[in-house]
Design a protein around this motif. Structure first.
Motif, PDB file in Angstrom:
ATOM      1  N   LEU A   1      -1.475  -6.565   7.417  1.00  0.00           N
ATOM      2  CA  LEU A   1      -1.620  -6.756   5.971  1.00  0.00           C
ATOM      3  C   LEU A   1      -3.083  -7.012   5.596  1.00  0.00           C
ATOM      4  CD1 LEU A   1       1.545  -8.928   5.247  1.00  0.00           C
ATOM      5  CD2 LEU A   1       1.151  -6.589   4.470  1.00  0.00           C
ATOM      6  N   ARG A   2      -3.797  -7.746   6.448  1.00  0.00           N
ATOM      7  CA  ARG A   2      -5.213  -8.015   6.182  1.00  0.00           C
ATOM      8  C   ARG A   2      -6.014  -6.713   6.178  1.00  0.00           C
ATOM      9  NH1 ARG A   2     -10.015  -8.201   8.076  1.00  0.00           N
ATOM     10  NH2 ARG A   2      -9.384  -7.313  10.081  1.00  0.00           N
ATOM     11  N   ARG A   3      -5.737  -5.830   7.148  1.00  0.00           N
ATOM     12  CA  ARG A   3      -6.467  -4.555   7.214  1.00  0.00           C
ATOM     13  C   ARG A   3      -6.177  -3.692   5.985  1.00  0.00           C
ATOM     14  NH1 ARG A   3      -6.679  -2.363  13.543  1.00  0.00           N
ATOM     15  NH2 ARG A   3      -7.432  -4.336  14.414  1.00  0.00           N
ATOM     16  N   ILE A   4      -4.925  -3.685   5.561  1.00  0.00           N
ATOM     17  CA  ILE A   4      -4.556  -2.883   4.383  1.00  0.00           C
ATOM     18  C   ILE A   4      -5.241  -3.448   3.137  1.00  0.00           C
ATOM     19  CG2 ILE A   4      -2.616  -2.242   2.876  1.00  0.00           C
ATOM     20  CD1 ILE A   4      -0.895  -2.199   5.517  1.00  0.00           C
ATOM     21  N   GLN A   5      -5.276  -4.791   3.042  1.00  0.00           N
ATOM     22  CA  GLN A   5      -5.956  -5.427   1.910  1.00  0.00           C
ATOM     23  C   GLN A   5      -7.448  -5.134   1.951  1.00  0.00           C
ATOM     24  OE1 GLN A   5      -5.411  -9.684   1.701  1.00  0.00           O
ATOM     25  NE2 GLN A   5      -6.495  -9.884  -0.237  1.00  0.00           N
ATOM     26  N   GLU A   6      -8.073  -5.308   3.112  1.00  0.00           N
ATOM     27  CA  GLU A   6      -9.514  -5.105   3.254  1.00  0.00           C
ATOM     28  C   GLU A   6      -9.913  -3.646   3.010  1.00  0.00           C
ATOM     29  OE1 GLU A   6     -12.507  -7.059   3.995  1.00  0.00           O
ATOM     30  OE2 GLU A   6     -11.082  -8.288   2.897  1.00  0.00           O
ATOM     31  N   ALA A   7      -8.986  -2.716   3.253  1.00  0.00           N
ATOM     32  CA  ALA A   7      -9.275  -1.296   3.036  1.00  0.00           C
ATOM     33  C   ALA A   7      -9.245  -0.923   1.560  1.00  0.00           C
ATOM     34  CB  ALA A   7      -8.277  -0.434   3.813  1.00  0.00           C
ATOM     35  N   GLY A   8      -8.779  -1.836   0.712  1.00  0.00           N
ATOM     36  CA  GLY A   8      -8.766  -1.562  -0.731  1.00  0.00           C
ATOM     37  C   GLY A   8      -7.717  -0.549  -1.150  1.00  0.00           C
ATOM     38  N   ILE A   9      -6.609  -0.478  -0.410  1.00  0.00           N
ATOM     39  CA  ILE A   9      -5.606   0.555  -0.697  1.00  0.00           C
ATOM     40  C   ILE A   9      -4.720   0.127  -1.862  1.00  0.00           C
ATOM     41  CG2 ILE A   9      -3.655   1.883   0.230  1.00  0.00           C
ATOM     42  CD1 ILE A   9      -4.908   1.420   3.020  1.00  0.00           C
ATOM     43  N   VAL A  10      -4.500   1.067  -2.781  1.00  0.00           N
ATOM     44  CA  VAL A  10      -3.579   0.873  -3.904  1.00  0.00           C
ATOM     45  C   VAL A  10      -2.587   2.034  -3.897  1.00  0.00           C
ATOM     46  CG1 VAL A  10      -5.396  -0.249  -5.251  1.00  0.00           C
ATOM     47  CG2 VAL A  10      -4.953   2.184  -5.582  1.00  0.00           C
ATOM     48  N   GLY A  11      -1.546   1.917  -4.711  1.00  0.00           N
ATOM     49  CA  GLY A  11      -0.595   3.020  -4.834  1.00  0.00           C
ATOM     50  C   GLY A  11      -1.296   4.264  -5.367  1.00  0.00           C
ATOM     51  N   LEU A  12      -1.357   5.313  -4.568  1.00  0.00           N
ATOM     52  CA  LEU A  12      -2.139   6.494  -4.929  1.00  0.00           C
ATOM     53  C   LEU A  12      -1.353   7.503  -5.753  1.00  0.00           C
ATOM     54  CD1 LEU A  12      -4.143   6.937  -1.609  1.00  0.00           C
ATOM     55  CD2 LEU A  12      -4.955   6.012  -3.777  1.00  0.00           C
ATOM     56  N   GLY A  13      -0.096   7.172  -6.069  1.00  0.00           N
ATOM     57  CA  GLY A  13       0.671   8.040  -6.946  1.00  0.00           C
ATOM     58  C   GLY A  13       0.322   7.840  -8.412  1.00  0.00           C
ATOM     59  N   GLY A  14      -0.510   6.852  -8.696  1.00  0.00           N
ATOM     60  CA  GLY A  14      -0.945   6.624 -10.073  1.00  0.00           C
ATOM     61  C   GLY A  14      -0.795   5.186 -10.537  1.00  0.00           C
ATOM     62  N   ALA A  15       0.141   4.445  -9.933  1.00  0.00           N
ATOM     63  CA  ALA A  15       0.389   3.077 -10.406  1.00  0.00           C
ATOM     64  C   ALA A  15      -0.751   2.133 -10.048  1.00  0.00           C
ATOM     65  CB  ALA A  15       1.693   2.548  -9.829  1.00  0.00           C
ATOM     66  N   ALA A  16      -1.408   2.363  -8.908  1.00  0.00           N
ATOM     67  CA  ALA A  16      -2.564   1.577  -8.466  1.00  0.00           C
ATOM     68  C   ALA A  16      -2.245   0.105  -8.252  1.00  0.00           C
ATOM     69  CB  ALA A  16      -3.741   1.745  -9.434  1.00  0.00           C
ATOM     70  N   PHE A  17      -0.996  -0.216  -7.858  1.00  0.00           N
ATOM     71  CA  PHE A  17      -0.651  -1.589  -7.495  1.00  0.00           C
ATOM     72  C   PHE A  17      -1.158  -1.829  -6.075  1.00  0.00           C
ATOM     73  CE2 PHE A  17       2.187  -5.028  -6.081  1.00  0.00           C
ATOM     74  CZ  PHE A  17       2.078  -5.894  -7.157  1.00  0.00           C
ATOM     75  N   PRO A  18      -1.843  -2.964  -5.816  1.00  0.00           N
ATOM     76  CA  PRO A  18      -2.373  -3.210  -4.472  1.00  0.00           C
ATOM     77  C   PRO A  18      -1.281  -3.124  -3.408  1.00  0.00           C
ATOM     78  CG  PRO A  18      -3.330  -4.764  -6.028  1.00  0.00           C
ATOM     79  CD  PRO A  18      -2.252  -4.024  -6.770  1.00  0.00           C
ATOM     80  N   THR A  19      -1.498  -2.280  -2.418  1.00  0.00           N
ATOM     81  CA  THR A  19      -0.455  -1.983  -1.422  1.00  0.00           C
ATOM     82  C   THR A  19      -0.114  -3.202  -0.578  1.00  0.00           C
ATOM     83  OG1 THR A  19      -1.133   0.327  -1.406  1.00  0.00           O
ATOM     84  CG2 THR A  19       0.140  -0.435   0.482  1.00  0.00           C
ATOM     85  N   PHE A  20      -1.112  -4.029  -0.244  1.00  0.00           N
ATOM     86  CA  PHE A  20      -0.809  -5.202   0.590  1.00  0.00           C
ATOM     87  C   PHE A  20       0.152  -6.139  -0.116  1.00  0.00           C
ATOM     88  CE2 PHE A  20      -4.081  -7.183  -2.008  1.00  0.00           C
ATOM     89  CZ  PHE A  20      -3.782  -8.528  -1.999  1.00  0.00           C
ATOM     90  N   ARG A  21       0.037  -6.232  -1.451  1.00  0.00           N
ATOM     91  CA  ARG A  21       0.936  -7.116  -2.199  1.00  0.00           C
ATOM     92  C   ARG A  21       2.358  -6.572  -2.214  1.00  0.00           C
ATOM     93  NH1 ARG A  21      -1.798  -8.013  -7.865  1.00  0.00           N
ATOM     94  NH2 ARG A  21       0.205  -9.051  -8.262  1.00  0.00           N
ATOM     95  N   LYS A  22       2.482  -5.279  -2.325  1.00  0.00           N
ATOM     96  CA  LYS A  22       3.813  -4.660  -2.345  1.00  0.00           C
ATOM     97  C   LYS A  22       4.515  -4.832  -0.999  1.00  0.00           C
ATOM     98  CE  LYS A  22       5.887  -0.501  -4.346  1.00  0.00           C
ATOM     99  NZ  LYS A  22       5.594   0.831  -4.912  1.00  0.00           N
ATOM    100  N   LEU A  23       3.725  -4.815   0.087  1.00  0.00           N
ATOM    101  CA  LEU A  23       4.308  -4.921   1.425  1.00  0.00           C
ATOM    102  C   LEU A  23       4.565  -6.367   1.845  1.00  0.00           C
ATOM    103  CD1 LEU A  23       2.128  -2.232   3.239  1.00  0.00           C
ATOM    104  CD2 LEU A  23       4.528  -1.997   2.566  1.00  0.00           C
ATOM    105  N   GLN A  24       4.027  -7.328   1.103  1.00  0.00           N
ATOM    106  CA  GLN A  24       4.253  -8.734   1.459  1.00  0.00           C
ATOM    107  C   GLN A  24       5.698  -9.162   1.167  1.00  0.00           C
ATOM    108  OE1 GLN A  24       0.971 -10.478  -0.710  1.00  0.00           O
ATOM    109  NE2 GLN A  24      -0.032 -11.142   1.164  1.00  0.00           N
ATOM    110  N   LEU A  25       6.308  -8.559   0.160  1.00  0.00           N
ATOM    111  CA  LEU A  25       7.679  -8.868  -0.278  1.00  0.00           C
ATOM    112  C   LEU A  25       7.803 -10.319  -0.751  1.00  0.00           C
ATOM    113  CD1 LEU A  25       9.952  -7.119   2.393  1.00  0.00           C
ATOM    114  CD2 LEU A  25       9.040  -6.174   0.275  1.00  0.00           C
ATOM    115  N   PRO A  26       8.495 -10.508  -1.870  1.00  0.00           N
ATOM    116  CA  PRO A  26       8.725 -11.884  -2.333  1.00  0.00           C
ATOM    117  C   PRO A  26       9.682 -12.617  -1.388  1.00  0.00           C
ATOM    118  CG  PRO A  26       9.778 -10.268  -3.794  1.00  0.00           C
ATOM    119  CD  PRO A  26       9.033  -9.496  -2.761  1.00  0.00           C
ATOM    120  N   PRO A  27       9.659 -13.968  -1.406  1.00  0.00           N
ATOM    121  CA  PRO A  27      10.597 -14.730  -0.560  1.00  0.00           C
ATOM    122  C   PRO A  27      12.041 -14.356  -0.896  1.00  0.00           C
ATOM    123  CG  PRO A  27       8.999 -16.173  -1.646  1.00  0.00           C
ATOM    124  CD  PRO A  27       8.808 -14.818  -2.226  1.00  0.00           C
TER     125      PRO A  27
END
Length: 348
Positions: A123-149
């Motif tokens: 998750l740190r590498r994905i966050q540090e890479a600056g990846i967002v949803g590339l389909g247009g939404a641009a939501f930070p990918t690391f946050r989407k993969l963290q999943l809520p409790p």
């Protein structure tokens, strides 16, 4: 063919002009504009100043806890950081780099143990890479993969539908980077703890199916079942909730996310970027853009450094026709008309 149950239309696809040929790399632009807001969340914070010399791949802005960092996409010198035209925000602060004409970049060596990385490091590498949803939404990918409790998910859906008329950038990404799309998808499945991955492709892109299935057979699956499914060519097949229904039969409640029915959705280009971040610590530096329509004489798919001005893309496709009446970013159905071409390509 899979599809959703209600509504939908069948517009002309207009994809033939860019289905043939491959992805062309644009020559390094003389200048890039890198807005500090290219994602959902707080804007990035610059860590460079006017006059600094930067190398492609170097981090130039921190993302904070909810946003994404930004990296230099060409090598050169930082110009004054000020407000510039922005494709969605009208204007926004941006880091401008004047290129030095070289193709130098930081080295991103392969990590041989990348598939076995601990979850937090991935998750740190994905966050540090600056990846967002590339389909247009641009939501930070690391946050989407963290999943809520307490989230319960059992399926990862990879969106390769690309239902907007004219657009074929995801199609060519699946063709040319099928192994990276598959490996990135499997990595995300491991991160969210699911054993099923479904990749939905519209029927007008069936040429990629065999290639993706071959890539799946070659990748270490670790008990994950990965299927490529053909969907009807029907707009808006690629909308999250429609694709979820088409592939799983589950209906996402109104105003809810796919998470509500146990599903996470990611785009194919995002999956390839996740592979690059985990395997090579490589940040998101480029994206593929389809430049097409009767307004340009030579429609193409271009791989361009993020921050490249749209006028450079149009020039690479032969310039604008005299009778062009509208320039649209993001596809003719859901895209937005642009007032000018001195606007940067942003991550989403």
């Amino acid at each position: 063919l899979h599809t959703f149950s209600r509504g939908g239309i069948h517009p002309e696809s207009h994809k033939d002009a860019t289905m043939a040929g491959g992805i062309e790399r644009l020559p390094w632009p003389s200048e890039v504009w890198l807005p500090l807001s290219q994602h959902l969340g707080e804007p990035a914070t610059p860590i460079v100043a006017k006059g600094d010399v930067v190398v492609r791949g170097q981090k130039i802005a921190e993302g904070g806890t909810t946003g994404c960092p930004i990296h230099a996409t060409i090598s050169g010198k930082v110009k004054p950081i000020d407000k510039r035209p922005h494709p969605t925000l009208v204007t926004a602060p941006a880091i401008v780099i004047a290129g030095d004409g070289s193709d130098s970049e930081l080295e991103f060596a392969e990590d041989p143990a990348w598939r076995a990385l601990p979850r937090e490091e991935s998750l740190r590498r994905i966050q540090e890479a600056g990846i967002v949803g590339l389909g247009g939404a641009a939501f930070p990918t690391f946050r989407k993969l963290q999943l809520p409790p307490n989230a319960k998910v059992d399926t990862l859906v990879i969106n390769g539908a690309e239902c907007e008329p004219y657009l074929t950038s995801d199609y060519h990404t699946m063709l040319e980077r099928s192994a990276e799309v598959v490996e990135g998808s499997l990595a995300m499945a491991r991160l969210i703890g699911v054993k099923r991955v479904l990749l939905g492709v519209e029927s007008d892109k069936r040429a990629v199916v065999a290639q993706l299935r071959n890539a799946i057979r070659r990748a270490p699956a670790d008990g994950v079942r990965f299927d490529v499914e053909l969907c009807e060519g029907r707009y808006p097949q690629g909308a999250e909730r429609n694709l979820v229904e088409a592939l799983t039969g589950r209906v996402v409640p109104a105003r809810a996310l796919p998470l509500a029915v146990g599903i996470v959705v990611q785009n194919v280009a995002t999956a390839a970027a996740v592979h690059d971040a985990l395997r090579h610590n490589r940040p998101l530096l480029d994206r593929v853009v389809t430049v097409t329509g009767p307004g340009v004489p030579h429609p193409k798919n271009l791989r361009v450094p993020i921050g490249t001005l749209l006028q450079d893309l149009v020039k690479a496709c032969g310039g604008l026709s005299d009778d062009t009446t509208r320039i649209v970013a993001g596809g003719p159905m859901m895209g937005r008309a642009l007032p000018r071409l001195d606007l940067p390509v942003i991550k989403g």
